[in-house]
Design a protein around this motif. Structure first.
Motif, short mmCIF file in Angstrom:
data_model
loop_
_atom_site.label_atom_id
_atom_site.label_comp_id
_atom_site.label_asym_id
_atom_site.label_seq_id
_atom_site.Cartn_x
_atom_site.Cartn_y
_atom_site.Cartn_z
N LEU A 254 0.29 16.45 -7.26
CA LEU A 254 0.91 16.18 -5.96
C LEU A 254 0.18 16.92 -4.84
O LEU A 254 -0.09 16.36 -3.78
N ARG A 255 -0.11 18.18 -5.10
CA ARG A 255 -0.78 18.98 -4.08
C ARG A 255 -2.13 18.37 -3.74
O ARG A 255 -2.53 18.31 -2.58
N TRP A 256 -2.83 17.92 -4.77
CA TRP A 256 -4.15 17.35 -4.56
C TRP A 256 -4.04 16.00 -3.83
O TRP A 256 -4.67 15.79 -2.81
N THR A 257 -3.26 15.11 -4.35
CA THR A 257 -3.23 13.75 -3.81
C THR A 257 -2.62 13.70 -2.41
O THR A 257 -3.02 12.89 -1.60
N ASN A 258 -1.68 14.56 -2.15
CA ASN A 258 -1.00 14.48 -0.87
C ASN A 258 -1.54 15.43 0.18
O ASN A 258 -1.17 15.33 1.35
N TYR A 259 -2.36 16.35 -0.23
CA TYR A 259 -2.72 17.37 0.75
C TYR A 259 -4.18 17.78 0.71
O TYR A 259 -4.83 17.82 1.74
N LEU A 260 -4.70 18.08 -0.45
CA LEU A 260 -6.04 18.64 -0.52
C LEU A 260 -7.12 17.60 -0.70
O LEU A 260 -8.29 17.85 -0.41
N ARG A 261 -6.75 16.45 -1.17
CA ARG A 261 -7.71 15.38 -1.42
C ARG A 261 -8.55 15.12 -0.17
O ARG A 261 -8.04 15.08 0.94
N PRO A 262 -9.87 14.93 -0.37
CA PRO A 262 -10.74 14.70 0.77
C PRO A 262 -10.44 13.34 1.42
O PRO A 262 -10.02 12.42 0.76
N GLY A 263 -10.72 13.28 2.70
CA GLY A 263 -10.60 12.01 3.40
C GLY A 263 -9.22 11.69 3.88
O GLY A 263 -8.99 10.61 4.41
N ILE A 264 -8.32 12.61 3.71
CA ILE A 264 -6.96 12.37 4.17
C ILE A 264 -6.87 12.63 5.66
O ILE A 264 -7.34 13.63 6.16
N LYS A 265 -6.24 11.69 6.31
CA LYS A 265 -5.99 11.86 7.73
C LYS A 265 -4.51 12.17 7.88
O LYS A 265 -3.67 11.52 7.27
N ARG A 266 -4.21 13.15 8.68
CA ARG A 266 -2.82 13.55 8.80
C ARG A 266 -2.34 13.43 10.24
O ARG A 266 -3.07 13.72 11.17
N GLY A 267 -1.12 13.02 10.38
CA GLY A 267 -0.51 12.95 11.70
C GLY A 267 -1.20 11.93 12.61
O GLY A 267 -2.08 11.19 12.17
#
Length: 311
Positions: free
Chosen positions: A55-68
């Motif tokens: 969960l931590r990886w897929t939702n937060y630390l995974r590269p390429g994630i754009k937030r907000g």
DNA sequence: AAAAGATACAACCGCTCCCTG
DNA sequence: CCAGGGAGCGGTTGTATCTTT
């Protein structure tokens, strides 16, 4: 203490992740790739259950994630997809590769649901369950719920088929699973309907820079919460990123470069500086085509019109 | 300026699906 | 074919932060 922790209540840490834990997790995944989550706690010594690590990886630390900073285009896509697919956040997220299902779900619950509701009441007449009742489904009858479920399932299957064909046609197939991290395919996709723009040549370097960036983004908070460890974390990330980059012959991203990127990504309010989702129109067109084939031209034409006006 | 209320979001929980032996 | 276990999904909660009074 030193026993293998796996989702037993004792000895398994819960709650917010610390910077140290993040670094351990990221560095492990950089070496071994995501997946096989069961082995992560045992191999890293993290006192977390595998689920928490994933969960931590897929939702937060995974590269390429754009937030907000959801754009209007993203808003529209989510609204339309939610109307089409219901609360199937993973399916919806597969059309927005930079967003996680959790993020979309949260955004829907906190912003879009409200936005839609107020829009509807502004228009005066509350049309009853126009989106197949899929939205909140609390008041829909049993019969429609069942019908909806079948319809959704069929639709999703067909979408997947279409996308698969499309992917093959573009010879963009994902053989990524075995060869982390040496391939040029984007590794950390967690949703099945994979439809991504072709990765750039330097995708891995970028990818890992993003990963460090994700962590770097946390630094202000870490500073606030634990001034002692934050410097250590920052250094560790730097070292880690550098080490990985040189190991694999990639460009090393300095802290300043990372924060530059970060501020660029975060500052989307600047006109003309907005980060476009790659191939968004392409993605949406596929969605439109798929849905049209299912005989829902009305809804999807509406979707098209709205997106046309946006592009 | 402080307390109370509202909001946002990271993380957890429980369930289902699917793979493997 | 079946049972066990891991992975993934969606709903929900806990808490930090922001806003209002």
């Amino acid at each position: 203490m030193g026993r293998p922790p796996c989702c037993d209540k004792i000895g398994v840490k819960k709650g917010p992740w610390t910077p140290e834990e993040d670094i351990i997790l990221v560095s492990y995944i950089q070496q071994n790739g995501p997946g096989n989550w069961r082995s992560v706690p045992t191999n890293t010594g993290l006192m977390r259950c595998s689920k928490s690590c994933r969960l931590r990886w897929t939702n937060y630390l995974r590269p390429g994630i754009k937030r907000g900073n959801f754009t209007d285009q993203e808003d529209n896509m989510i609204i339309h997809l939610q109307a089409l697919l219901g609360n199937r956040w993973a399916a919806i997220a597969s059309y927005l590769p930079q967003r996680t299902d959790n993020d979309i779900k949260n955004y829907w619950n906190t912003h879009l649901k409200k936005k839609l509701h107020t829009n509807n009441s502004d228009q005066g007449n509350h049309h009853h369950h126009h989106h197949h009742g899929a939205s909140t489904s609390s008041s829909s009858s049993e019969a429609t719920t069942i019908a909806k479920g079948q319809w959704e399932r069929k639709l999703q299957t067909d979408i997947n088929k279409a996308k698969q064909a499309l992917t093959e046609a573009l010879s963009l197939d994902n053989k990524s699973t075995t060869s982390w991290p040496q391939t040029t395919t984007i590794p950390p996709i967690n949703h099945q309907p994979v439809m991504l723009p072709p990765p750039a040549d330097n995708s891995i370097a970028t990818t890992y820079a993003f990963s460090a960036e994700n962590i770097a983004r946390l630094l202000p908070n870490w500073l606030k919460n634990s001034p002692k460890s934050s410097q250590t974390s920052s250094d560790s990330i730097e070292t880690l990123n550098h080490q990985f980059a040189s190991d694999h012959g990639f460009k090393h991203y300095t802290n300043s470069e990372i924060s530059e990127t970060t501020s660029f990504l975060q500052d989307e309010s600047k006109p003309g500086m907005e980060v476009q989702i790659p191939s968004l129109s392409f993605l949406e067109k596929c969605l439109v085509d798929d849905a049209a084939a299912q005989g829902h031209e009305g809804l999807m034409n509406m979707c098209l019109e709205e997106s046309d006006s946006l592009f």
